[in-house]
Design a protein around this motif. Structure first.
Motif, PDB file in Angstrom:
ATOM      1  N   UNK A 297       1.211  -1.730   5.679  1.00  0.00           N
ATOM      2  CA  UNK A 297       0.783  -3.133   5.729  1.00  0.00           C
ATOM      3  C   UNK A 297       1.040  -3.861   4.433  1.00  0.00           C
ATOM      4  N   UNK A 298       0.183  -4.821   4.137  1.00  0.00           N
ATOM      5  CA  UNK A 298       0.396  -5.760   3.049  1.00  0.00           C
ATOM      6  C   UNK A 298       0.261  -5.183   1.652  1.00  0.00           C
ATOM      7  N   UNK A 299      -0.262  -3.959   1.532  1.00  0.00           N
ATOM      8  CA  UNK A 299      -0.326  -3.269   0.245  1.00  0.00           C
ATOM      9  C   UNK A 299       0.729  -2.166   0.251  1.00  0.00           C
TER      10      UNK A 299
ATOM     11  N   UNK B 127      16.463 -12.764   0.028  1.00  0.00           N
ATOM     12  CA  UNK B 127      16.283 -11.353   0.339  1.00  0.00           C
ATOM     13  C   UNK B 127      14.991 -10.790  -0.218  1.00  0.00           C
ATOM     14  N   UNK B 128      14.011 -11.660  -0.477  1.00  0.00           N
ATOM     15  CA  UNK B 128      12.722 -11.268  -1.056  1.00  0.00           C
ATOM     16  C   UNK B 128      11.815 -10.727   0.058  1.00  0.00           C
ATOM     17  N   UNK B 129      11.450  -9.453   0.001  1.00  0.00           N
ATOM     18  CA  UNK B 129      10.671  -8.840   1.079  1.00  0.00           C
ATOM     19  C   UNK B 129       9.238  -9.365   1.122  1.00  0.00           C
ATOM     20  N   UNK B 130       8.689  -9.767  -0.003  1.00  0.00           N
ATOM     21  CA  UNK B 130       7.348 -10.366   0.002  1.00  0.00           C
ATOM     22  C   UNK B 130       7.370 -11.693   0.751  1.00  0.00           C
ATOM     23  N   UNK B 131       8.373 -12.505   0.483  1.00  0.00           N
ATOM     24  CA  UNK B 131       8.526 -13.772   1.195  1.00  0.00           C
ATOM     25  C   UNK B 131       8.787 -13.520   2.679  1.00  0.00           C
ATOM     26  N   UNK B 132       9.577 -12.497   2.979  1.00  0.00           N
ATOM     27  CA  UNK B 132       9.871 -12.150   4.378  1.00  0.00           C
ATOM     28  C   UNK B 132       8.606 -11.744   5.124  1.00  0.00           C
ATOM     29  N   UNK B 133       7.766 -10.960   4.483  1.00  0.00           N
ATOM     30  CA  UNK B 133       6.519 -10.530   5.112  1.00  0.00           C
ATOM     31  C   UNK B 133       5.609 -11.715   5.391  1.00  0.00           C
TER      32      UNK B 133
ATOM     33  N   UNK C 287      14.734  -4.481   8.169  1.00  0.00           N
ATOM     34  CA  UNK C 287      14.741  -4.835   6.757  1.00  0.00           C
ATOM     35  C   UNK C 287      15.122  -3.617   5.914  1.00  0.00           C
ATOM     36  N   UNK C 288      15.481  -3.793   4.654  1.00  0.00           N
ATOM     37  CA  UNK C 288      15.706  -2.637   3.776  1.00  0.00           C
ATOM     38  C   UNK C 288      14.462  -1.746   3.744  1.00  0.00           C
ATOM     39  N   UNK C 289      14.658  -0.445   3.831  1.00  0.00           N
ATOM     40  CA  UNK C 289      13.539   0.504   3.921  1.00  0.00           C
ATOM     41  C   UNK C 289      12.961   0.792   2.544  1.00  0.00           C
ATOM     42  N   UNK C 290      12.380  -0.233   1.952  1.00  0.00           N
ATOM     43  CA  UNK C 290      11.759  -0.102   0.635  1.00  0.00           C
ATOM     44  C   UNK C 290      10.611  -1.094   0.535  1.00  0.00           C
ATOM     45  N   UNK C 291       9.576  -0.727  -0.206  1.00  0.00           N
ATOM     46  CA  UNK C 291       8.440  -1.617  -0.399  1.00  0.00           C
ATOM     47  C   UNK C 291       7.891  -2.167   0.901  1.00  0.00           C
ATOM     48  N   UNK C 292       7.646  -3.484   0.937  1.00  0.00           N
ATOM     49  CA  UNK C 292       7.113  -4.115   2.140  1.00  0.00           C
ATOM     50  C   UNK C 292       8.093  -4.098   3.307  1.00  0.00           C
ATOM     51  N   UNK C 293       9.362  -3.783   3.037  1.00  0.00           N
ATOM     52  CA  UNK C 293      10.326  -3.664   4.121  1.00  0.00           C
ATOM     53  C   UNK C 293       9.916  -2.614   5.143  1.00  0.00           C
ATOM     54  N   UNK C 294       9.276  -1.530   4.689  1.00  0.00           N
ATOM     55  CA  UNK C 294       8.815  -0.496   5.616  1.00  0.00           C
ATOM     56  C   UNK C 294       7.729  -1.019   6.544  1.00  0.00           C
ATOM     57  N   UNK C 295       6.812  -1.819   6.011  1.00  0.00           N
ATOM     58  CA  UNK C 295       5.745  -2.395   6.838  1.00  0.00           C
ATOM     59  C   UNK C 295       6.304  -3.425   7.817  1.00  0.00           C
ATOM     60  N   UNK C 296       7.262  -4.238   7.356  1.00  0.00           N
ATOM     61  CA  UNK C 296       7.898  -5.212   8.256  1.00  0.00           C
ATOM     62  C   UNK C 296       8.616  -4.483   9.383  1.00  0.00           C
ATOM     63  N   UNK C 297       9.339  -3.415   9.060  1.00  0.00           N
ATOM     64  CA  UNK C 297      10.048  -2.649  10.089  1.00  0.00           C
ATOM     65  C   UNK C 297       9.086  -2.036  11.095  1.00  0.00           C
ATOM     66  N   UNK C 298       7.919  -1.610  10.620  1.00  0.00           N
ATOM     67  CA  UNK C 298       6.904  -1.078  11.531  1.00  0.00           C
ATOM     68  C   UNK C 298       6.529  -2.130  12.575  1.00  0.00           C
TER      69      UNK C 298
END
Length: 337
Positions: free
Chosen positions: A205-207, A288-294, A317-328
């Protein structure tokens, strides 16, 4: 006002749309009567009711059409108050709470008997968090009970990140929406617990997991789908738009559906698809900012779902940081049906 009375002895407001405002006292009054109020958090808007009132909790499930085997998260105003509802907090989880509360972290903790079985789906642990939004912080501090609050949307649909999203979906069923503007994080909280001596992440999630590991060391991730989830938000089909949602390689999907003359919309991280009308595609972050994407994920999914198209195509999304939560969330949206 015409209202629909339930066997629970509570009411669903059926003929008048919810009031939208920032009146803490009014929201508090409804909650103390056993009614439901939509509340803002930094993650998404929640459909809140008195977590110690089994009838109010049952009304949450009925209003959302949520299955009773999917547990709820309870929200309170501070780490100090969590002790009123749980038996203990293991040291690693206490360290996480000290570091990240208030914020997008939920802890699975052994519950006290005053927490109704319906909140936890009969399980011995209860999901608890301290949200960061200032309006909801003030509301929680004014109440003498915690709030059970899943996302304020019909079960399985896209989570709401503005008061207007809540109004469009549940406005005829609840009396009040506490308007706190747009949600800053835009993804549900990360859920963490323990199994033996091991720290487990049950929901991405968000963390970011990397931030958690900076505090407690290496963790295990068990964010898998289940028909009998140990934590909230783990059912396979979730966060889904009404239209078919297809996740994959846009370089293959776009020409495939173009050749079939299918009207579709596209959700991507930052790329613009030349073959698709500009109004039929959304880039979650041009940088390409994953925080903005989330932050914009659910609102973007909702906007595309309202277009006159047959289906929605999306890329991972790229499988890194918040990208993993977005992909979930994207994978659960694509699992519908």
């Amino acid at each position: 006002m015409v209202i629909q009375r339930l066997k629970l002895g509570l009411t669903i407001f059926a003929s008048k749309m919810a009031i939208i405002g920032q009146d803490i006292a009014q929201a508090k009054s409804f909650l103390e009567k056993g009614e439901l109020v939509a509340i803002p958090t930094e993650t998404v808007y929640g459909l809140a009711g008195n977590a110690l009132n089994a009838s109010a909790v049952a009304l949450i499930f009925e209003t959302k059409n949520r299955p009773s085997f999917d547990p709820l998260i309870i929200h309170t105003s501070s780490l100090e108050r969590v002790g009123d509802f749980v038996e203990s907090i293991p040291k690693p989880l206490y360290q996480l709470a000290q570091t990240f509360w208030p914020g997008p972290l939920t802890l699975l903790l052994p519950r006290k008997s005053l927490i109704p079985d319906l909140v936890t789906s009969g399980m011995e642990r209860v999901a608890v968090r301290v949200p960061q939004h200032p309006l909801t912080q003030k509301l929680l501090a004014a109440l003498d009970f915690p709030l059970a609050a899943p996302s304020a949307n019909p079960f399985g649909y896209i989570s709401p990140t503005t008061a207007k999203h809540v109004e469009a979906q549940l406005g005829a069923k609840i009396p009040y929406i506490l308007d706190g503007g747009s949600c800053e994080v835009g993804l549900e909280s990360t859920i963490v617990g323990m199994e033996g001596d091991h720290v487990i992440v049950y929901r991405l999630g968000g963390l970011d997991v990397a931030e958690i590991e900076e505090v407690v060391g290496s963790v295990s991730i068990k964010s898998h789908s289940s028909s009998n989830p140990q934590a909230p938000g783990l059912l396979e089909s979730h966060y889904a738009p009404r239209k078919p949602f297809i996740l994959g390689d846009l370089d293959s999907l776009v020409p495939h559906y173009k050749a079939q003359n299918v009207e579709f919309a596209v959700l991507s991280l930052s790329r613009e698809i030349e073959q698709v009308k500009p109004e039929h595609q959304i880039q979650l972050s041009e940088k390409g900012d994953l925080k903005e994407a989330a932050q914009g994920l659910f609102a973007s999914m909702r906007k595309l779902d309202e277009l006159d198209v047959e289906l929605i195509l999306a890329e991972e999304m790229p499988a890194q940081g918040l990208g993993n939560a977005i992909n979930d969330r994207l994978k659960r949206a694509a699992a519908k049906g």
